[in-house]
Design an enzyme around this catalytic site. Structure first.
Site, PDB file in Angstrom:
ATOM      1  N   HIS A 134      47.512  26.534  15.907  1.00 53.10           N
ATOM      2  CA  HIS A 134      47.479  26.674  17.361  1.00 53.10           C
ATOM      3  C   HIS A 134      46.042  26.768  17.892  1.00 53.10           C
ATOM      4  O   HIS A 134      45.658  25.987  18.745  1.00 53.10           O
ATOM      5  CB  HIS A 134      48.330  27.848  17.859  1.00 53.10           C
ATOM      6  CG  HIS A 134      48.435  27.860  19.352  1.00 53.10           C
ATOM      7  ND1 HIS A 134      48.903  26.786  20.060  1.00 53.10           N
ATOM      8  CD2 HIS A 134      48.095  28.796  20.273  1.00 53.10           C
ATOM      9  CE1 HIS A 134      48.858  27.056  21.351  1.00 53.10           C
ATOM     10  NE2 HIS A 134      48.372  28.263  21.504  1.00 53.10           N
ATOM     11  N   LYS A 196      48.409  22.120  34.034  1.00 57.19           N
ATOM     12  CA  LYS A 196      49.743  22.728  34.029  1.00 57.19           C
ATOM     13  C   LYS A 196      49.682  24.197  34.427  1.00 57.19           C
ATOM     14  O   LYS A 196      48.684  24.874  34.208  1.00 57.19           O
ATOM     15  CB  LYS A 196      50.406  22.560  32.656  1.00 57.19           C
ATOM     16  CG  LYS A 196      50.286  23.739  31.706  1.00 57.19           C
ATOM     17  CD  LYS A 196      51.102  23.573  30.428  1.00 57.19           C
ATOM     18  CE  LYS A 196      50.811  24.736  29.483  1.00 57.19           C
ATOM     19  NZ  LYS A 196      51.275  24.573  28.118  1.00 57.19           N
TER      20      LYS A 196
HETATM   21  C1  R5P Z   1      49.977  25.468  24.590  1.00 57.28           C
HETATM   22  O1  R5P Z   1      48.932  26.061  24.569  1.00 57.28           O
HETATM   23  C2  R5P Z   1      50.448  24.677  23.429  1.00 57.28           C
HETATM   24  O2  R5P Z   1      49.477  23.752  23.024  1.00 57.28           O
HETATM   25  C3  R5P Z   1      51.746  23.979  23.707  1.00 57.28           C
HETATM   26  O3  R5P Z   1      51.545  23.061  24.737  1.00 57.28           O
HETATM   27  C4  R5P Z   1      52.823  24.909  24.107  1.00 57.28           C
HETATM   28  O4  R5P Z   1      52.810  26.053  23.328  1.00 57.28           O
HETATM   29  C5  R5P Z   1      54.174  24.228  23.982  1.00 57.28           C
HETATM   30  O5  R5P Z   1      55.171  25.109  24.370  1.00 57.28           O
HETATM   31  P1  R5P Z   1      56.441  24.619  25.157  1.00 57.28           P
HETATM   32  O6  R5P Z   1      56.997  23.457  24.385  1.00 57.28           O
HETATM   33  O7  R5P Z   1      57.362  25.803  25.155  1.00 57.28           O
HETATM   34  O8  R5P Z   1      56.026  24.240  26.532  1.00 57.28           O
END
Ligand code: R5P
Length: 318
Positions: A134, A196
């Site tokens: 991550h 976002k």
């Molecule tokens: C955000 O920082 C990550 O890179 C992902 O975009 C995020 O964790 C994805 O989570 P979800 O699919 O629940 O939107």
């Protein structure tokens, strides 16, 4: 394989047996003998059946759903190997659950990623081999060496072979720009970024796209698809702005909560993830999910760790 000796042992937790088998196949060694059993009250026990005294041991376990059960199983495995006098133990964690709980961004919340790192070390791991944690700084949560691999290698190779024309690589959020830029330069595409806003754990709103997506084929890349809120809102905004085909590439296909329902209604042509997490039967039914294997990358990294060779140079040779 000539380069490996009998001192190398690879064990599999129950979270990702297929990946562990594929890694062992790559290395041409059998999966280490062990039994994982449950007591009637739900407690787990791991019994290692091979002699590991003085051996270089690796345990492959993704801490995917059920997260806590797989985590505890990994800890028990590590403890078991330590008490059985393994010379060195490497926790191979293709998907590290709790990675996103990596900071205290409001009062009275834990930093569970750090807690889990402490638990893994205390249980007996001498090293960690992980894929797309991550954030890269998560490596610093461990006070033991961490080799950090990335699914970008297999994903970008796949998309390069697809030869997508008029390509724009879209970062679905600001935090992912560097990754998207690497894909764009690797694949020869333009770059765009989605701004976002996360409204809740499962609700995300793509507010604006910076960059050209009209009449372009889109590749959206991320480290993880969890609820799919991020990619769904970005995909629908890109489509509204005139995008043609939309491809998504992510290392970890968690597909939690309403993810499959959300994805089913989206204008997405293909979702490509890797086998750091086994794809569920429900996710297979989506019909547009393609899974690439990271087994040779993990196998190669294990081989190099075992032989005390550079792991980072792996990225130049693959
Ligand atoms: C955000 O920082 C990550 O890179 C992902 O975009 C995020 O964790 C994805 O989570 P979800 O699919 O629940 O939107």
């Amino acid at each position: 394989m000539q380069f490996l000796n009998e001192n190398l042992k690879i064990f599999s937790g129950s979270s990702n047996v297929a990946l562990a088998s594929a890694v062992c196949k790559y290395l041409e060694i059998p999966v280490g003998g062990a039994r994982i059993e449950k007591f009637p009250d739900g407690e787990k026990v791991v019994r290692v059946e091979d002699d590991v005294r003085g051996k270089d041991c690796f345990v492959i376990q993704s801490t995917c759903r059920p997260v806590d059960e797989h985590l505890i199983e990994l800890l028990i495995y590590l403890d078991c190997l330590r008490r059985a006098s393994a010379r060195r133990i490497t926790a191979v964690i293709p998907y590290f659950g709790y990675a996103r709980q990596d900071r205290k961004d409001e009062g009275r919340v834990p930093i569970t990623a750090k807690l889990v790192a402490n638990l893994i070390t205390t249980a007996g791991a001498d090293r960690v081999l992980a894929i797309d944690l991550h954030t890269r700084q998560l490596q610093g949560f461990f006070d033991i060496p961490v080799d950090h691999l990335t699914g970008e290698l297999v994903l970008s190779r796949y998309f390069r072979h697809k030869k997508i024309d008029t390509l724009t690589v879209v970062s679905p959020d600001v935090g992912n720009i560097k990754i998207a830029a690497r894909y764009a330069s690797h694949l020869g595409g333009d770059l765009a970024i989605v701004h976002k806003k996360r409204i809740s754990g499962s609700k995300v709103e793509a507010q604006e796209i910076i960059g050209e997506v009209k009449e372009r084929n889109i590749l959206m890349c991320d480290d993880i698809i969890a609820t799919a809120g991020t990619v769904c809102s970005a995909a629908s905004l890109a489509k509204k702005r005139g995008a043609k085909k939309i491809f998504i590439g992510a290392t970890h296909g968690v597909f939690a909560g309403e993810a499959l329902k959300n994805l089913a209604g989206q204008p997405i042509d293909e979702i490509v993830v890797t086998d750091t997490i086994p794809l569920t039967e429900e996710a297979k039914k989506l019909g547009c999910v393609n899974v690439l294997t990271v087994s040779s990358m993990v196998g190669e990294a294990i081989k190099r760790i075992h032989r005390d060779e550079s792991v980072s140079s792996l990225f130049n040779s693959m």
